[in-house]
Design a protein around this motif. Structure first.
Motif, mmCIF file in Angstrom:
data_model
loop_
_atom_site.group_PDB
_atom_site.id
_atom_site.type_symbol
_atom_site.label_atom_id
_atom_site.label_comp_id
_atom_site.label_asym_id
_atom_site.label_seq_id
_atom_site.Cartn_x
_atom_site.Cartn_y
_atom_site.Cartn_z
ATOM 1 N N LEU A 11 0.969 -1.056 -0.065
ATOM 2 C CA LEU A 11 -0.090 -0.173 0.169
ATOM 3 C C LEU A 11 0.795 1.311 -0.063
ATOM 4 O O LEU A 11 1.719 1.409 0.941
ATOM 5 C CB LEU A 11 -0.779 -0.007 0.984
ATOM 6 C CG LEU A 11 -1.880 1.150 1.353
ATOM 7 C CD1 LEU A 11 -2.972 0.618 2.173
ATOM 8 C CD2 LEU A 11 -1.228 2.448 2.374
ATOM 9 N N THR A 54 -12.131 -3.489 -0.971
ATOM 10 C CA THR A 54 -11.025 -2.577 -0.377
ATOM 11 C C THR A 54 -11.547 -0.931 -0.724
ATOM 12 O O THR A 54 -11.314 -0.162 -0.058
ATOM 13 C CB THR A 54 -9.624 -2.786 -1.236
ATOM 14 O OG1 THR A 54 -9.237 -4.358 -0.562
ATOM 15 C CG2 THR A 54 -8.672 -2.012 -0.795
ATOM 16 N N VAL A 95 -4.255 6.448 -3.707
ATOM 17 C CA VAL A 95 -3.497 5.080 -3.175
ATOM 18 C C VAL A 95 -3.257 4.179 -4.250
ATOM 19 O O VAL A 95 -3.761 4.278 -5.277
ATOM 20 C CB VAL A 95 -4.268 4.622 -2.230
ATOM 21 C CG1 VAL A 95 -5.630 3.773 -2.514
ATOM 22 C CG2 VAL A 95 -3.449 3.723 -1.258
ATOM 23 N N ILE A 102 -2.517 0.054 -4.395
ATOM 24 C CA ILE A 102 -2.556 -1.334 -3.673
ATOM 25 C C ILE A 102 -2.196 -2.352 -4.584
ATOM 26 O O ILE A 102 -2.973 -2.387 -5.793
ATOM 27 C CB ILE A 102 -3.986 -1.170 -2.980
ATOM 28 C CG1 ILE A 102 -4.091 -0.219 -1.908
ATOM 29 C CG2 ILE A 102 -3.925 -2.463 -2.523
ATOM 30 C CD1 ILE A 102 -5.276 0.027 -1.254
ATOM 31 N N ASP A 128 -2.401 -6.478 -3.810
ATOM 32 C CA ASP A 128 -2.953 -7.428 -3.142
ATOM 33 C C ASP A 128 -2.954 -8.830 -3.216
ATOM 34 O O ASP A 128 -3.440 -9.016 -4.401
ATOM 35 C CB ASP A 128 -3.817 -6.728 -2.407
ATOM 36 C CG ASP A 128 -4.249 -7.183 -0.779
ATOM 37 O OD1 ASP A 128 -3.469 -7.964 -0.193
ATOM 38 O OD2 ASP A 128 -5.449 -6.964 -0.106
#
Length: 760
Positions: A36, A127, A152, A154, A156
């Protein structure tokens, strides 16, 4: 990281209508993503935002997101292909369709969710949901110009492929609408397996067309025990309980779950836990006698007989189940099988002779292997609780390890795939704190931090053996959970801790980080109208013997830094009560009460109460004539009373089938005048007290003088007090006779639980 107070301040900002809402989740994602990176700026979701997609599966996820967003925002966002500014793009890329990884990019101009699979896009959406303000979860209209998402990047992916949660609907029935909401909770937390415990002694909950009596008879009971099933004088509520799911409802639920990437695994529990089956079809038992669906809880003798009639019945049942559930697994139970009816059966005796079986455990293994073959022939993988290892498990079976990790370790070494579900960490029917505010639970204590600290990979296994650990599963058994609100309280937020255990990399997990992210998650639950537990904020108490006739009390909380206020006179705690600074030294009988101050709630939380007795026997040596349960002898003289606590076996000295006969050496002669004995198992569950009690005193430990006794008529639990004229003595002997079964004088009815032997 934001403080709890800061989060409250931001929550106030969100109430300002007509202005973009600041996201409350800049560091509050649960489970924690693998990678992140926060960036400058934010994306504003407004009525002109466009949802785009590049495949049919991406379109499905985009529509789910639109459906979630619309009730609160009022936005009917247009959907279509292509990309531009002010878009939320759902992009499916070529790759493994089973890959659950995803990427999420938020810039000032666009949000892009990218994954190889629909599942990956779905988890990216979950998310994104957490990045948006919690008020969106309310599904109630809020007039606002725009909703913002922080910028952001991310990347994952989950740690474990199997991320499960269980629900028992046999003990207490929950309607299909609630089960859908339960599925929604799993999806929000990126869990992907739901084990539906559909049958047990207290009710059969699924329509089977070949055997209509399973629901006509087996789905109803006349009443339910009030309190705990082992109460000294159990009462019943005289309220019938009934309910089952039609096959149409099952298909509806399975489809609902599939859209949220939750696979529904049915559990049809055999050969034990079968009272409801035998009530409907007595001919499937070894005795053939009519029985009723039980209103008690526990382990019962009713068991399916290992006959061809039983296997034909199960073949038809599992065939209908397999047609309803596309899941790759069917759970066949296999736990807690009492074997008395098998041992008394001539049919079983003949079977053992024919098959060369030498023990009832081997009969169980034979039964389970037959059922496993039935399930395998239907194209499914059988799953069983770890008891199916006894006598030898079917090679194709997955093992669900619930009695600890030992069964899972053994199974992995034998080559079985394993799902960890140890009750010490992952059974959510246990209490969450020792606060007197906790609703009734089965017993034991499983705090939020205990769940979070669990690791499904036993370090004693080799790397190759660890690869057989598919993941883990939490469980909610509902003997003492009657309502949806109670179920919400028991599951949340422990479900979030489990989610991070199963999704996030082990080296990224950190309790301090999780506890800082927790307030935002609790706010989201509350916006959803849920009833999460706040027990993680409650104080805890530790007691140790620090000196002669003195106890040292330490107060703390799992979440660091919370102020604790306390009283020592049994009075309720207020904000004006003393604030805990250092350990408390207790030298007289005292009731300690404590609560934590939590800024996010602007209130004291937790109603901790513990009675202490620093008597003359604390910390002294003792000798039992009959050995108690291993480890429990330490509780006899620890100065801590359990009478005002919920039931936890670890608080008691437990004697199975024998009397209490203990001698305490005070080490020096002392003036003695009273012995106090706690004989019941605390709040919420009271067991049988002893039949009579006697107290003896001696200077030498050889010649004894009886100084007090109570007969059966005088015993009124839970605390027995025996006073006598002052006697000088070094040794005190206490005898408590166990109560016996009125039907069989040779068998003690229940274990004898001793709380604290106080010597004054």
């Amino acid at each position: 990281m934001r403080s709890i107070t800061k989060i409250l301040q931001l929550g106030f900002c969100w109430l300002m209508l007509g202005t973009p809402a600041l996201a409350d989740s800049s560091v509050d994602l649960i489970p924690k993503p693998r990678s992140l990176v926060w960036q400058n700026g934010q994306f504003e979701v407004n009525a002109q935002t466009r949802l785009t997609y590049n495949s049919a599966q991406a379109e499905e996820v985009a529509r789910l997101f639109s459906t979630w967003l619309q009730p609160t925002t009022g936005y009917l966002l247009p959907l279509g292909e292509g990309q531009s500014t002010n878009t939320i793009a759902f992009v499916q890329t070529p790759g493994d369709a089973k890959d659950e990884s995803y990427q999420l990019s938020v810039t000032q101009k666009q949000i892009t969710l990218t994954a190889n699979s629909r599942a990956g896009l779905f988890y990216a959406m979950q998310t994104l949901r957490q990045l948006m303000p919690a008020e969106l979860e309310s599904q109630q209209p809020i007039n606002r110009a725009a909703w913002v998402v922080p910028a952001v990047q991310i990347k994952d992916a989950p740690r474990f492929a199997y991320r499960g949660m269980h629900l028992d609907v046999s003990r207490h029935f929950f309607d299909i609408a609630f089960v859908k909401r339960y599925i929604d909770w799993l999806a929000l937390h990126k869990l992907n397996r739901f084990q539906w415990h559909l049958t047990d002694d207290q009710g059969w909950r699924i329509e089977i067309k070949a055997f209509p009596k399973l629901t006509q008879v087996g789905a109803s009971r006349h009443h339910t025990v009030v309190g705990h099933t082992y109460d000294y004088q159990p009462l019943f509520d005289d309220k019938p309980v009934s309910g089952f799911y039609t096959q149409a409802q099952v298909r509806e639920l399975v489809a609902y779950a599939a859209a949220r990437h939750v696979e529904v695994i049915p559990e049809i529990d055999i050969p034990g836990h079968s009272t409801a089956i035998v009530a409907a079809y007595p001919e499937l038992s070894c005795h053939g006698q009519p029985v009723e669906v039980t209103g008690q809880f526990g382990i019962f003798e009713q068991v399916l007989c290992p006959t061809e009639k039983s296997f034909d019945f199960l073949r038809q049942v599992y065939q209908e189940v397999a047609e309803l559930f596309p899941a790759s697994r069917i759970h066949i139970g296999g736990d807690e099988v009492l074997k008395e009816q098998w041992l008394a059966s001539e049919q079983v005796a003949r079977l053992m002779q024919e098959q060369g079986l030498e023990s009832p455990e081997q009969v169980q293994s034979y039964f389970i292997k037959r059922v496993a073959d039935i399930v395998t022939d239907l194209g499914k993988t059988p799953v069983g609780w770890d008891e199916i290892l006894e006598g030898g498990a079917a090679k194709q079976a997955n093992i669900m390890s619930w009695r600890g990790e030992e069964g899972g370790i053994e199974a992995a070494r034998l080559g079985h795939n394993v799902i960890m579900s140890p009750y010490q960490w992952l059974y959510f029917d246990a209490y969450q704190s020792r606060s007197l505010d906790e609703p009734k639970a089965i017993h034991g204590l499983t705090r939020l931090k205990q769940v979070y600290d669990y690791d499904p990979l036993p370090q004693s296994l080799t790397t190759q053996e660890q690869a057989r650990i598919l993941g883990a599963q939490g469980a909610l058994w509902t003997e003492y959970v009657k309502t949806p609100r109670h179920a919400e309280y028991m599951v949340l937020p422990r479900l979030a801790a489990l989610a991070e255990v199963l999704w996030s990399p082990i080296d990224a997990r950190d309790w301090s980080s999780f506890s800082h992210r927790l307030p935002a998650l609790l706010k989201r639950y509350q916006s959803m109208g849920l009833n999460p537990s706040l027990s993680a904020y409650y104080p805890q108490i530790r007691v140790e013997n620090s000196a002669e006739n003195e106890l040292k009390v330490t107060l703390d909380t799992d979440i660091a830094g919370l102020p604790i206020h306390f009283t020592l006179d049994g009075e309720p705690v207020t904000i004006n009560a003393p604030r805990y600074q250092a350990p408390l030294l207790i030298q007289t009988p005292t009731t300690v009460r404590a609560s934590s101050w939590v800024d996010s709630q602007r209130s004291l939380l937790g109603n901790l109460q513990l009675s202490l007795a620093p008597h003359k026997g604390v910390g002294k040596s003792y000798k039992f004539k009959h050995a108690p349960a291993e480890g429990s002898e330490k509780r006899l003289l620890d100065g801590v009373l359990a009478v005002d606590q919920f039931y936890d076996v670890n608080d008691f000295t437990v004697l199975y089938g024998v009397d209490l006969d203990v001698t305490v050496d005070l080490q020096t002669s002392a003036a003695l005048s009273k012995v106090v004995l706690g004989v019941d198992a605390g709040m919420h569950r009271q067991l049988h007290p002893p039949r009579r009690v006697k107290v003896y005193v001696s200077e030498t430990g050889q010649q004894w003088q009886e100084v007090a006794h109570l007969n059966e008529a005088q015993i009124q639990g839970p605390v027995l007090t025996l006073t006598f004229p002052v006697r000088q003595g070094r040794f005190v002997r206490v005898f408590a006779e166990n109560r016996q079964d009125s039907h069989d004088p040779q068998i003690p009815l229940l274990p004898l639980y001793i709380d604290e032997l106080q010597i004054w």
